[in-house]
Enzyme design. Structure first.
Site, short mmCIF file in Angstrom:
data_model
loop_
_atom_site.label_atom_id
_atom_site.label_comp_id
_atom_site.label_asym_id
_atom_site.label_seq_id
_atom_site.Cartn_x
_atom_site.Cartn_y
_atom_site.Cartn_z
CB ALA A 1 -0.89 0.07 1.22
N GLY B 1 0.58 -4.85 1.05
CA GLY B 1 -0.58 -4.87 0.06
C GLY B 1 -0.44 -5.39 -1.15
CD GLU C 1 -2.50 -7.16 2.87
OE1 GLU C 1 -2.23 -6.01 2.74
OE2 GLU C 1 -3.29 -7.19 4.00
CD GLU D 1 1.29 -5.40 5.70
OE1 GLU D 1 2.30 -6.40 5.95
OE2 GLU D 1 0.41 -5.50 4.69
#
Ligand code: CO8
Length: 259
Positions: free
Chosen positions: A66, A110, A113, A133
């Site tokens: 992300a 992300g 993911e 993360e």
């Protein structure tokens, strides 16, 4: 053909190819990427001429996470009030037709993911998966702790989430995170060929098979078995089922109507 700011979309016969295209940020996933992917996946799902989709990144990175720079200045209340990250589940995971993630290089946070949202992952030998993360003081927010654990089991998922270490392609295949490894130079060609093979199947049957396998991921056994039986029974009512069985007996390829 639609054009987007952060992704490239092209159609190759019945296969849609979506390429993440923010090379300056290693394809980090910001709000614009989510908006672009949401629109591209919705268009794919709605277009009867398109029967499989491949999502890929660059040689160096599928996606490095992300977008940390976009999130850095947000307050906790902003994340909560926007229900931040919920759009991935609503717009990308909700896609009913099949899609494949073709991953080379980094698939982190992300990015890992997003790859795990695909129906399956084909990995280049250069692929590196991770949920780093924790190093930022947070944890996965787009499904990583759940999907990674289901894919590779508790021991590996826990170690990866707690240490942030990356998993290479070999380990990812051994652990069941990816379906296959191919040499990086062949990744796109292989993924497109696999997508074309899926696109040649009776379209309703691909959607139902996808839904069934996902049931195993998302429900308990009893509920999953019941839903599998009902969906199977639904498929037997299609014209393509009659054609598929007739074609088999007549030793010829089936001709699909998609219903
Ligand atoms: N977000 C924003 N920008 C990124 C990201 C990212 N996730 N990853 C890389 N970039 C940018 C870099 O900042 C750099 O930009 P610039 O040239 O302007 O400095 C550019 O992409 C190239 O990256 P590097 O120079 O770092 O390339 P390297 O080859 O040296 O390193 C790495 C590659 C190892 C992949 C490195 O970029 C890296 O570690 N990236 C971050 C990986 C990461 O931690 N991902 C998880 C992100 S967090 C997440 O996904 C969800 C939770 C977020 C919660 C936040 C709460 C506030």
């Amino acid at each position: 053909m639609m054009s987007f700011e952060t992704i490239l979309v092209e159609q190759r016969d019945a296969v849609t190819l979506v390429t993440l295209n923010r090379p300056q940020a290693l394809n980090a996933l910001n709000t614009q990427v989510l908006a672009d992917l949401s629109a591209a996946f919705a268009a794919y799902d709605a277009d009867p001429s398109q029967l499989c989709l491949v999502l890929t990144g660059s040689e160096k990175a599928f996606a490095a996470g992300a977008d940390i720079k976009e999130m850095a200045s947000k307050a906790a209340a902003d994340f909560f009030l926007e229900d931040f990250f919920s759009g991935w589940q609503k717009n990308v995971v909700a896609t009913r037709k099949p899609w494949i993630a073709a991953v080379a290089g980094f698939a982190l946070g992300g990015g890992c993911e997003l790859a795990m949202m695909a129906d399956f992952i084909i990995a280049a030998d250069t692929a590196k998966f991770g949920q780093p993360e924790i190093k930022l003081g947070v944890a996965p927010g787009m499904g990583g702790s759940q999907r990674l654990t289901k894919a590779v089991g508790k021991a590996k998922a826990m170690e990866m989430c707690l240490t942030g270490r990356m998993m290479g392609a070999e380990e990812a295949e051994r652990s069941g995170l990816v379906s296959r490894i191919v040499p990086a130079a062949d990744l796109l060609e292989d993924a497109l060929k696999t997508a074309a093979a899926i696109a040649a199947m009776p379209p309703m049957a691909t959607m139902v098979n996808k839904e069934m396998v996902n049931l195993a991921f998302e429900t308990g056994l009893e509920q999953g078995l019941l839903n599998e039986r009902r969906l199977f029974q639904l498929l037997t009512a299609t014209e393509d089922r009659v054609e598929g069985m007739k074609a088999f007996v007549e030793k010829r390829p089936g001709v699909w109507k998609g219903r």
